[in-house]
Motif scaffolding. Structure first.
Motif, PDB file in Angstrom:
ATOM      1  N   TRP A  96       0.842  -1.198   0.000  1.00 51.51           N
ATOM      2  CA  TRP A  96       0.000   0.000   0.000  1.00 51.51           C
ATOM      3  C   TRP A  96       0.877   1.248   0.000  1.00 51.51           C
ATOM      4  CZ3 TRP A  96      -3.035  -1.769   4.951  1.00 51.51           C
ATOM      5  CH2 TRP A  96      -3.858  -2.863   4.636  1.00 51.51           C
ATOM      6  N   MET A 107       2.255   1.904  -3.432  1.00 49.13           N
ATOM      7  CA  MET A 107       1.255   2.494  -4.326  1.00 49.13           C
ATOM      8  C   MET A 107       1.038   3.969  -4.013  1.00 49.13           C
ATOM      9  SD  MET A 107      -1.669  -0.496  -4.410  1.00 49.13           S
ATOM     10  CE  MET A 107      -1.150  -2.186  -4.029  1.00 49.13           C
ATOM     11  N   ALA A 108       0.901   4.284  -2.720  1.00 44.19           N
ATOM     12  CA  ALA A 108       0.664   5.674  -2.326  1.00 44.19           C
ATOM     13  C   ALA A 108       1.820   6.577  -2.743  1.00 44.19           C
ATOM     14  CB  ALA A 108       0.446   5.750  -0.817  1.00 44.19           C
ATOM     15  N   THR A 129      -7.053  -2.165   0.164  1.00 42.57           N
ATOM     16  CA  THR A 129      -6.135  -1.239  -0.493  1.00 42.57           C
ATOM     17  C   THR A 129      -6.785   0.112  -0.727  1.00 42.57           C
ATOM     18  OG1 THR A 129      -4.874  -3.011  -1.560  1.00 42.57           O
ATOM     19  CG2 THR A 129      -4.789  -0.837  -2.593  1.00 42.57           C
ATOM     20  N   SER A 130      -8.028   0.115  -1.199  1.00 43.40           N
ATOM     21  CA  SER A 130      -8.695   1.387  -1.477  1.00 43.40           C
ATOM     22  C   SER A 130      -8.872   2.201  -0.198  1.00 43.40           C
ATOM     23  CB  SER A 130     -10.046   1.162  -2.166  1.00 43.40           C
ATOM     24  OG  SER A 130     -10.961   0.517  -1.314  1.00 43.40           O
ATOM     25  N   LEU A 163      -5.318   3.569   0.916  1.00 47.43           N
ATOM     26  CA  LEU A 163      -4.902   4.724   0.114  1.00 47.43           C
ATOM     27  C   LEU A 163      -5.715   5.970   0.473  1.00 47.43           C
ATOM     28  CD1 LEU A 163      -4.361   3.119  -3.416  1.00 47.43           C
ATOM     29  CD2 LEU A 163      -2.646   3.673  -1.682  1.00 47.43           C
ATOM     30  N   SER A 164      -6.962   5.770   0.903  1.00 47.00           N
ATOM     31  CA  SER A 164      -7.798   6.899   1.307  1.00 47.00           C
ATOM     32  C   SER A 164      -7.237   7.595   2.544  1.00 47.00           C
ATOM     33  CB  SER A 164      -9.224   6.419   1.600  1.00 47.00           C
ATOM     34  OG  SER A 164      -9.818   5.842   0.456  1.00 47.00           O
ATOM     35  N   LEU A 184      -3.363   9.064   1.409  1.00 48.15           N
ATOM     36  CA  LEU A 184      -3.405  10.163   0.445  1.00 48.15           C
ATOM     37  C   LEU A 184      -4.662  10.993   0.705  1.00 48.15           C
ATOM     38  CD1 LEU A 184      -2.494   8.125  -2.755  1.00 48.15           C
ATOM     39  CD2 LEU A 184      -1.065   9.942  -1.772  1.00 48.15           C
ATOM     40  N   VAL A 235     -10.255   8.795  -3.555  1.00 39.80           N
ATOM     41  CA  VAL A 235      -9.964   7.413  -3.929  1.00 39.80           C
ATOM     42  C   VAL A 235     -11.288   6.678  -4.113  1.00 39.80           C
ATOM     43  CG1 VAL A 235      -8.855   5.258  -3.244  1.00 39.80           C
ATOM     44  CG2 VAL A 235      -7.798   7.454  -2.631  1.00 39.80           C
ATOM     45  N   THR A 282       2.363   7.877   5.031  1.00 37.22           N
ATOM     46  CA  THR A 282       2.428   6.424   4.893  1.00 37.22           C
ATOM     47  C   THR A 282       2.872   5.732   6.180  1.00 37.22           C
ATOM     48  OG1 THR A 282       4.687   6.555   4.023  1.00 37.22           O
ATOM     49  CG2 THR A 282       2.875   6.560   2.422  1.00 37.22           C
TER      50      THR A 282
END
Length: 329
Positions: free
Chosen positions: A62, A65-66, A91-92, A95-96, A99, A140, A199
């Motif tokens: 994760w 990706m971020a 994951t979604s 990331l929320s 980010l 996201v 992160t």
């Protein structure tokens, strides 16, 4: 024309038949070869971040990706991530949290059938994700089977059907048809904000689903392993205290400085611990209430919060603060 970045991470969508069954083998460029018509809508650059079945996705990925989105943020109008369906909702949500203040869309999609197969949902899902990533919207989102879901609200409910994902305890953001995107509710369009990347993660988190007969002694083994525990209880969120006294064990864990979140095994409507004795006996000054958050959001949020602080009261405050529309009660 909008300029997008397509990141790939593996998953069913990129899988081919291997010696031991389906395994991710296709790269980002390979996926777009099946959709040449997308060139008329936008410019798309590609990058393969990893190539894993999403069962193998870990919290460290994760972060990868971020950081990739943040590093390319100023160069693109939107981002699409292709991902396996099994852990896509985790994951979604992750990331929320990592980010925030996005003024551009980050869209996650995948498929139930590989794109290389004759009959597949992959082409539609990628096309829809690309279309939505061209929208003037920040945040996201999961795009799947023509529906747009808030990143903290997606849950995979079906293992085979094309409509694998549902939005739980929150309205669908939009639906995507061939030529139009229909929004179901007002969407904030953030402008002139700098994205925030955070992160920090502490992965010393466990998820426990209660069941009749679970041994209280089970929780003794967790004291030196975890800094946070998510308890999926029954119904409105009560904790057993008769005969097999789980409540006593959770109090002991809290006394050790471990942060404990109570949620419900019921998918919809969230916990309400004020109704029954089994809920009111819980020390709500210490225990974290999940309200109507999804488990798939609670777990990465707890990792993210514990990455910033391990003071139980501060963890409780941050966990119970709505972020990215994860709480609406």
């Amino acid at each position: 024309m909008k300029k997008l970045m397509l990141f790939t991470t593996g998953g069913t969508i990129a899988s081919l038949e291997g010696e031991n069954g389906l395994t991710p083998k296709m790269e980002a460029e390979d996926l777009l070869r099946y959709l040449p018509e997308l060139e008329q809508y936008c410019r798309i650059d590609t990058k393969s971040l990893m190539n894993f079945d999403s069962t193998n996705i870990q919290p460290e990925y994760w972060i990868q990706m971020a950081k990739a989105i943040y590093e390319h943020y100023n160069d693109y109008d939107g981002f699409v991530i292709t991902h396996g369906t099994d852990t896509m909702a985790y994951t979604s949500a992750a990331l929320s949290y990592m980010l925030q203040d996005l003024s551009k869309p980050v869209v996650i999609t995948g498929s139930q059938i590989p794109i290389a197969f004759k009959k597949t949902d992959a082409k539609r899902n990628i096309s829809d994700a690309i279309r939505f990533a061209c929208e003037e919207i920040g945040g996201v989102y999961v795009v799947f089977d023509g529906r747009v879901i808030q990143g903290t609200r997606a849950i995979k409910l079906r293992t085979k059907s094309y409509d694998a994902f549902e939005s739980i305890n929150y309205p669908y953001v939009a639906s995507i048809n061939t030529d139009e995107i229909h929004y179901y509710n007002h969407v904030n369009k953030l402008k002139n904000k700098e994205p925030k990347l955070d992160t920090s993660l502490c992965t010393d988190v466990s998820l426990v689903k209660l069941f009749p007969g679970i041994k209280p002694e089970f929780f003794d083994s967790m004291k030196n392993l975890y800094k946070g525990i998510v308890i999926e209880s029954y119904g409105s969120g009560g904790i057993p205290f008769h005969e097999r006294n789980i409540l006593e064990k959770l109090n002991e864990l809290s006394d050790c400085g471990i942060s404990i979140v109570i949620t419900t095994q019921c998918l919809e409507e969230g916990e309400e611990m004020d109704i029954y004795e089994v809920g009111r006996k819980v020390n709500q000054d210490v225990i974290i209430r999940s309200k109507n958050m999804n488990t798939e959001a609670i777990v990465p949020k707890l990792m993210w919060v514990l990455g910033k602080t391990q003071d139980p009261q501060k963890v409780k405050e941050l966990m119970e603060t709505p972020i990215a529309k994860d709480i609406t009660l």
